[in-house]
Design an enzyme around this catalytic site. Structure first.
Site, PDB file in Angstrom:
ATOM      1  CE  LYS B 116      52.450  78.676  58.695  1.00 36.62           C
ATOM      2  NZ  LYS B 116      53.816  79.116  58.859  1.00 36.62           N
ATOM      3  CE  LYS B 158      44.593  77.575  58.506  1.00 35.25           C
ATOM      4  NZ  LYS B 158      45.239  76.445  59.204  1.00 35.25           N
ATOM      5  N   GLY B 165      48.185  82.836  63.562  1.00 31.94           N
ATOM      6  CA  GLY B 165      46.744  83.015  63.372  1.00 31.94           C
ATOM      7  C   GLY B 165      46.365  84.306  62.675  1.00 31.94           C
ATOM      8  CD  GLU B 200      44.270  73.720  56.634  1.00 31.62           C
ATOM      9  OE1 GLU B 200      43.878  74.397  57.614  1.00 31.62           O
ATOM     10  OE2 GLU B 200      45.439  73.346  56.502  1.00 31.62           O
ATOM     11  CG  HIS B 208      45.053  75.057  68.442  1.00 31.23           C
ATOM     12  ND1 HIS B 208      45.336  75.943  67.429  1.00 31.23           N
ATOM     13  CD2 HIS B 208      46.246  74.727  68.974  1.00 31.23           C
ATOM     14  CE1 HIS B 208      46.644  76.125  67.370  1.00 31.23           C
ATOM     15  NE2 HIS B 208      47.210  75.394  68.298  1.00 31.23           N
ATOM     16  CD  GLU B 275      50.003  76.015  66.173  1.00 29.78           C
ATOM     17  OE1 GLU B 275      49.295  76.344  65.193  1.00 29.78           O
ATOM     18  OE2 GLU B 275      50.322  76.804  67.075  1.00 29.78           O
ATOM     19  NE  ARG B 292      56.309  81.197  68.054  1.00 26.67           N
ATOM     20  CZ  ARG B 292      55.359  80.972  67.149  1.00 26.67           C
ATOM     21  NH1 ARG B 292      55.696  80.843  65.883  1.00 26.67           N
ATOM     22  NH2 ARG B 292      54.094  80.858  67.500  1.00 26.67           N
ATOM     23  NE  ARG B 338      49.007  83.123  74.938  1.00 23.93           N
ATOM     24  CZ  ARG B 338      49.456  83.054  73.680  1.00 23.93           C
ATOM     25  NH1 ARG B 338      49.521  84.152  72.951  1.00 23.93           N
ATOM     26  NH2 ARG B 338      49.832  81.909  73.157  1.00 23.93           N
TER      27      ARG B 338
END
Lengths: 176, 453
Positions: B116, B158, B165, B200, B208, B275, B292, B338
């Site tokens: 990241k 993070k 996530g 951050e 999002h 994202e 991916r 989902r």
């Protein structure tokens, strides 16, 4: 053949018969493999070609000592690339299997042309090297875990093997 | 194109990829763990290789086993799906070393974007807006304190090597920083084998939104519009949709351009996702790139008519993209839910077990991606995703109505098995979701209310 080929709409009668014969052959091979790998002879075996089902039942929930197929599970054909199913010799009462520790290539000897680690009929003891499975240049030894006699070598030298595939049928000393 | 492809995955995505292989006339090699020996993917495959026991580290994450399976079967390409080793640069590299085509970006690109810190640095250089925070990983608590003072509260810690996530910690005031910082480092080490973290600014109420990109090996790049993934529980997406309702067209356009700039800077090939977080003023900030195919890819497929997995294979085979940016014409609205094997009444506890009855919805403009069937056993060894339900309609209101109907039709039962369908219904019925004004805080609001289930 793929299990996904189970039902093909529009097949003619001849094609269908041939297809069923193929299907039964796969079911038969799968059943033979299951019987060989189960360790304990089942009380019942059901083969159903239409839904491609093999069902094995035991009076008690007996499991093979090594992790392997759940004998009570219904199994559809999962054709591996290299399945030469063991013929079941080692599955006799008290027989055990030495299985592949990983997917890879099985070697019976330390190098090409050398004498095999073991042959059928040899007596082995725990820790004795029986073969090698090579996975990405990594040579993983296959070793005996109990005192016993090699009843059958189930895979040819340099044959590809899958994880958990039986390599040797062994009869432990106390059962010999 | 390839003659034979190994699918280094399982579950619904394994089946999704296998179907694409069939469409393209390619033979399918499935790999399976002991747990998955009776799976729909294994039944469908032309060949199947048992690669290890149930724990993923010994099977689906076991790179030597995956490579050996490909070599034994003569597979020319390996599709990693999502999760597992899909973003492991080592797998991409080892495939290349063995003459197997990895269906995804190069190891170098995955490595650079998977970290990241280097990803943020690269995107900042490419001109993408970032949230205030530390581009360099915090080297210790004192540096973290200094960075936090600069960044301002609330902030989020993070993992540098993270994704999906997982392992994040929200810090609301300076008094929480030390404990949360230590927790975050510990979690990062446990989850990703790398304890580096970065800080951050945290946007408590944001959207999002992500952009799907495709790049070929000739340098052509396109984006296929946006997906809104604001309905999340503990940073895990639950409902996704395209387009992002109510987001001004110029914001979407600028996000698409930013994603293409980032993809160009990274020399990206294959399918990837950029994202972003969008605040209430319409400003957006780069978060991360996913190298991916994603769980939520069907909503983009449904609105654009582009088969993303097919495009992945074409790119991997060295073929040029068939579509240009002007040829991308999203139409209507799509929503994905989902369906997970988890019990909302017991804090979403996973509910593995045998499925006795399984009736998936159908009908016009309803797509269900699943590998479940009556007799299938939900494994405790893997994630609890049972199915994805995707509905399309000319507008969002109709797509939502169609989803409500589809979920009413969905029936799964078995001893101990529960699903999150009742909770999905609650989200769909919430006025904030219904009018499209929801943010990433919606699920937290709902779960803090009366008992669920």
């Amino acid at each position: 053949m793929s299990a996904g080929d189970e039902t093909k709409a529009g097949d003619g009668p001849g094609e269908r018969e041939e297809h069923l014969a193929d299907l039964l052959a796969v079911v038969h091979r799968t059943a033979a493999r299951l019987l060989a790998e189960a360790g304990t002879p089942p009380a019942g075996l059901t083969v159903r070609a239409g839904e491609v089902t093999v069902e094995m039942t035991w009076p008690d929930p007996v499991r093979a000592a090594a992790p392997g197929p759940d004998p009570s599970a219904a199994v559809g054909p999962a054709p591996g690339p290299v399945h030469a199913a063991p013929d079941g010799t080692g599955a006799e009462e008290g027989g055990e299997y030495i299985r592949a520790p990983t997917v890879g290539v099985f070697y019976r000897a330390p190098e090409p042309g050398a004498k095999s680690f073991v042959d059928e009929g040899d007596v082995v003891e725990p820790g004795r090297q029986l073969g090698i499975v090579e996975a990405m240049k990594l040579l993983i030894p296959v070793e005996a875990v109990t005192d016993g006699r090699i009843v059958e070598v189930l895979k040819a030298d340099a044959a590809p093997v899958e994880y958990d595939e039986p390599l040797f049928a062994v009869r432990p000393s106390e059962a010999a | 194109m390839f003659e034979k492809v190994l699918i280094a995955n399982r579950g619904e995505i394994g089946l999704r990829v296998a179907r694409c292989c069939r469409d393209l006339g390619m033979r399918v090699v499935a790999v399976y763990s002991t747990e998955d020996r009776d799976s729909a993917l294994v039944r469908m495959a032309d060949e199947a290789v048992h690669i290890g026991p149930a724990p993923a580290r010994h099977s689906y994450l076991n790179i030597p086993a995956l490579i050996e399976a490909a070599l034994c079967t003569g597979a020319q390409a390996l599709h990693p799906g999502y999760g597992f080793a899909s973003e492991n640069p080592d797998l991409a590299e080892v495939c290349e070393d063995h003459g197997i085509t990895f269906v995804g970006p190069s190891a170098t690109v995955i490595d650079r974007l998977g970290d990241k810190v280097s990803a943020r640095a690269l995107m900042a250089e490419a001109g993408l807006p970032l949230l205030p925070g530390g581009v360099e990983p915090a080297a210790g608590l004192e540096e973290a304190r200094a960075l936090a003072a600069e960044t301002g509260y609330p902030l989020i810690i993070k993992p540098v090597a993270g994704g999906g996530g997982r392992g994040m910690q929200v810090v609301r005031d300076p008094g929480e920083l030390a404990a949360k910082y230590r927790q975050a480092r510990g979690k990062a080490q446990a989850l990703f084998g790398d304890n580096r973290v970065y800080l951050e600014r945290y946007l408590a109420s944001a959207r999002h939104v992500e952009i799907q990109v495709l790049g070929d090996r000739l340098g052509n790049l396109v984006h296929l519009g946006e997906r809104d993934c604001s309905v999340q529980r503990r940073n895990q997406k639950i409902i996704e949709e395209s387009p992002a309702h109510g987001l001004p067209a110029d914001v979407v356009r600028r996000m698409g351009e930013a994603a293409l700039l980032g993809a160009k800077a990274a020399e990206y090939t294959g399918a990837g996702t950029f994202e972003f977080l969008v605040d209430d003023t319409g400003d957006f900030y780069f978060m991360e790139v996913n190298c991916r195919i994603q769980v939520e890819h069907p909503v983009t497929e449904v609105v654009t008519g582009v088969d993303l997995v097919r495009e992945q294979f074409r790119v991997a085979a060295g073929l040029p993209l068939e579509l240009s940016q002007s040829g991308v014409a999203p139409r209507g609205a799509a929503i994905e839910c989902r369906v997970n094997a988890e019990d909302p009444a017991r804090d979403f506890l996973p509910t593995p077990g045998p499925i006795e009855e399984f009736t998936a919805p159908a009908g016009p403009f309803v797509r269900v991606d699943t590998d479940c069937f009556p007799g299938h056993r939900i494994s405790a060894a893997y994630d609890p995703l049972l199915a994805k339900v995707i509905t399309w309609a000319p507008d969002r209101a109709q797509a939502r109505e169609r989803m409500r109907r589809a979920l009413d039709e969905f029936h799964v039962s078995g001893p101990g098995v529960r699903t999150n369908i009742p909770f999905l219904r609650r989200v769909l019925d919430d006025p904030r979701f219904a009018d499209g004004t929801h943010t990433t805080s919606l699920v937290a609001d709902l779960t803090s209310q009366e008992p669920l289930g």
